[in-house]
Scaffold this active site. Structure first.
Site, PDB file in Angstrom:
ATOM      1  N   ARG A  90      -8.019 -20.597  -0.488  1.00  0.00           N
ATOM      2  CA  ARG A  90      -6.964 -20.438   0.501  1.00  0.00           C
ATOM      3  C   ARG A  90      -5.924 -21.559   0.438  1.00  0.00           C
ATOM      4  NH1 ARG A  90      -4.822 -21.637   5.196  1.00  0.00           N
ATOM      5  NH2 ARG A  90      -3.860 -19.952   6.382  1.00  0.00           N
ATOM      6  N   ARG A 147       8.162   3.817  -4.922  1.00  0.00           N
ATOM      7  CA  ARG A 147       8.197   2.903  -3.768  1.00  0.00           C
ATOM      8  C   ARG A 147       7.163   1.793  -3.926  1.00  0.00           C
ATOM      9  NH1 ARG A 147       7.530   5.437   2.134  1.00  0.00           N
ATOM     10  NH2 ARG A 147       5.359   5.582   1.474  1.00  0.00           N
ATOM     11  N   GLU A 185      12.351   2.697  13.888  1.00  0.00           N
ATOM     12  CA  GLU A 185      11.437   3.771  13.463  1.00  0.00           C
ATOM     13  C   GLU A 185      10.181   3.743  14.330  1.00  0.00           C
ATOM     14  OE1 GLU A 185      10.135   3.026   9.380  1.00  0.00           O
ATOM     15  OE2 GLU A 185      10.262   0.879   9.737  1.00  0.00           O
ATOM     16  N   TYR A 245       0.819  -1.201   0.000  1.00  0.00           N
ATOM     17  CA  TYR A 245       0.000   0.000   0.000  1.00  0.00           C
ATOM     18  C   TYR A 245       0.857   1.256   0.000  1.00  0.00           C
ATOM     19  CZ  TYR A 245       1.070   0.957   4.926  1.00  0.00           C
ATOM     20  OH  TYR A 245       1.717   1.261   6.085  1.00  0.00           O
ATOM     21  N   HIS A 276      -1.312 -21.528   0.858  1.00  0.00           N
ATOM     22  CA  HIS A 276      -0.160 -20.623   0.978  1.00  0.00           C
ATOM     23  C   HIS A 276       0.419 -20.264  -0.387  1.00  0.00           C
ATOM     24  CE1 HIS A 276      -0.686 -21.600   5.136  1.00  0.00           C
ATOM     25  NE2 HIS A 276       0.293 -20.787   5.486  1.00  0.00           N
ATOM     26  N   LYS A 325       6.584  -1.966   1.836  1.00  0.00           N
ATOM     27  CA  LYS A 325       5.403  -1.369   2.481  1.00  0.00           C
ATOM     28  C   LYS A 325       4.215  -2.324   2.346  1.00  0.00           C
ATOM     29  CE  LYS A 325       3.404   3.226   3.185  1.00  0.00           C
ATOM     30  NZ  LYS A 325       3.554   3.198   4.634  1.00  0.00           N
TER      31      LYS A 325
HETATM   32  N1  PDD Z   1       3.087   5.254   7.234  1.00  0.00           N
HETATM   33  N2  PDD Z   1       7.760   4.008   8.695  1.00  0.00           N
HETATM   34  C1  PDD Z   1       6.639   3.255   8.683  1.00  0.00           C
HETATM   35  C2  PDD Z   1       6.658   1.930   9.344  1.00  0.00           C
HETATM   36  C3  PDD Z   1       5.481   3.752   8.045  1.00  0.00           C
HETATM   37  O1  PDD Z   1       4.376   3.006   8.016  1.00  0.00           O
HETATM   38  C4  PDD Z   1       5.509   5.045   7.454  1.00  0.00           C
HETATM   39  C5  PDD Z   1       4.318   5.607   6.737  1.00  0.00           C
HETATM   40  C6  PDD Z   1       6.703   5.783   7.510  1.00  0.00           C
HETATM   41  C7  PDD Z   1       6.817   7.152   6.904  1.00  0.00           C
HETATM   42  O2  PDD Z   1       6.773   7.089   5.506  1.00  0.00           O
HETATM   43  P1  PDD Z   1       6.177   8.281   4.628  1.00  0.00           P
HETATM   44  O3  PDD Z   1       6.967   9.494   4.976  1.00  0.00           O
HETATM   45  O4  PDD Z   1       6.402   7.829   3.237  1.00  0.00           O
HETATM   46  O5  PDD Z   1       4.726   8.417   4.994  1.00  0.00           O
HETATM   47  C8  PDD Z   1       7.816   5.232   8.135  1.00  0.00           C
HETATM   48  C9  PDD Z   1       1.881   5.636   6.588  1.00  0.00           C
HETATM   49  C10 PDD Z   1       1.633   7.096   6.623  1.00  0.00           C
HETATM   50  C11 PDD Z   1       0.744   4.824   7.173  1.00  0.00           C
HETATM   51  O6  PDD Z   1       0.918   3.625   7.279  1.00  0.00           O
HETATM   52  O7  PDD Z   1      -0.303   5.381   7.500  1.00  0.00           O
END
Ligand code: PDD
Length: 287
Positions: free
Chosen positions: A100, A52, A180, A33, A102, A147
């Site tokens: 379903r 990304r 983070e 996403y 894997h 992501k």
């Molecule tokens: N989250 N680290 C993680 C684990 C994140 O999920 C996000 C973003 C960031 C910051 O990335 P960016 O600057 O590209 O938004 C760092 C989004 C906003 C979310 O999941 O809602």
């Protein structure tokens, strides 16, 4: 016009928007996403977000259901239908629907949904409230750089922070280094005045907000060091903040029981915020 969302080629009322129960996004968290800011009717940093997204897809061995150009049209159409001029668009691609198992079938078709919601961006730094952070162990899998929608460790950490009266959690790796936030990148300003954020690797998400700040750092006379920092170093920092698409640049006043600096948003955080807000609003031609 009631809120509408995009689901696999159709614009549907948000309240009844649905995907199949055997969508692998639902059963295996098998999807990726992006959350993308909208400012003044414009999509912010669309290029880096698309880059990304396509990288996430490639790492997951998924095919894109549409080109970046088609996605651009769909994002704008959802924004228009939801009347979002300031806010965020959410784009999710799951591997698709299959019985379903894997293993997935070779001919599975990816599913795409897009939603939009309004956000009132802060107008200046004085409006921004500093938050408290809880430090927790990073319990995620080995690829937080992708992501994916597999956000359970992040959600559990966020709830743990909530229960402790904190707004978010900073995740800490086995070496005691901060990775983070649960949905944001982590930054500190050391006693010596060094602005630090962790270097990109498989351990963190390459934030698009982080990227923008690094890019305009020079023009704003900000020297940034990309390196890992420990939780101890963060607690001894003069300033701390986190960055994300929806929260922009968020000052941090406390980590666990330790007050950061004098407990007030600091000058470096203010400078980064102001520069980022100017950048954000420049997309819509300035509000
Ligand atoms: N989250 N680290 C993680 C684990 C994140 O999920 C996000 C973003 C960031 C910051 O990335 P960016 O600057 O590209 O938004 C760092 C989004 C906003 C979310 O999941 O809602």
């Amino acid at each position: 016009m009631p809120r509408q969302s995009y689901v696999n080629g159709r614009y549907v009322p948000h309240a009844s928007a649905a995907v199949h129960i055997e969508d692998r996004g639902y059963q295996f968290a098998d999807g990726v996403y992006e959350v993308i800011a909208v400012a003044g009717g414009a999509i912010v940093d669309e290029g880096p977000h698309m880059e990304r997204l396509f990288r996430s897809l490639a790492e997951m061995k998924m095919t894109a259901p549409a080109s970046a150009a088609s996605m651009h049209v769909i994002l704008h159409e959802v924004m228009r239908r939801c009347r979002v001029r300031d806010g965020a668009v959410y784009l999710q691609i799951s591997r698709g629907v299959a019985p379903r198992n894997h293993a997935w079938p070779a001919d599975i078709k990816p599913a795409m949904v897009v939603t939009a919601r309004p956000i009132a961006w802060p107008r200046n730094f004085a409006e921004v409230r500093a938050i408290e952070i809880l430090a927790v162990p990073d319990q995620r899998w080995g690829r937080p750089d992708i992501k994916t929608v597999a956000l359970l460790p992040n959600a559990l950490a966020r709830m743990q922070a909530d229960a402790a009266g904190a707004a978010d959690a900073w995740m800490v790796d086995e070496d005691g280094m901060v990775t983070e936030g649960t949905s944001a990148n982590a930054w500190i300003v050391t006693e010596a005045g060094e602005l630090i954020t962790r270097q990109l690797s498989r351990a963190i998400l390459a934030g698009v907000t982080r990227r923008a700040i690094l890019e305009f750092a020079g023009a704003n006379m900000l020297a940034i060091t990309e390196r890992a920092f420990s939780l101890e170093e963060a607690k001894a920092a003069r300033e701390a903040f986190q960055t994300s698409t929806t929260a922009l640049v968020k000052p941090i006043k406390k980590i666990d029981e330790t007050v950061i600096g004098d407990g007030q948003p600091g000058p470096v955080t203010a400078k980064v915020f102001e520069a980022y807000l100017a950048y954000l609003t420049s997309f819509g031609g300035g509000n």
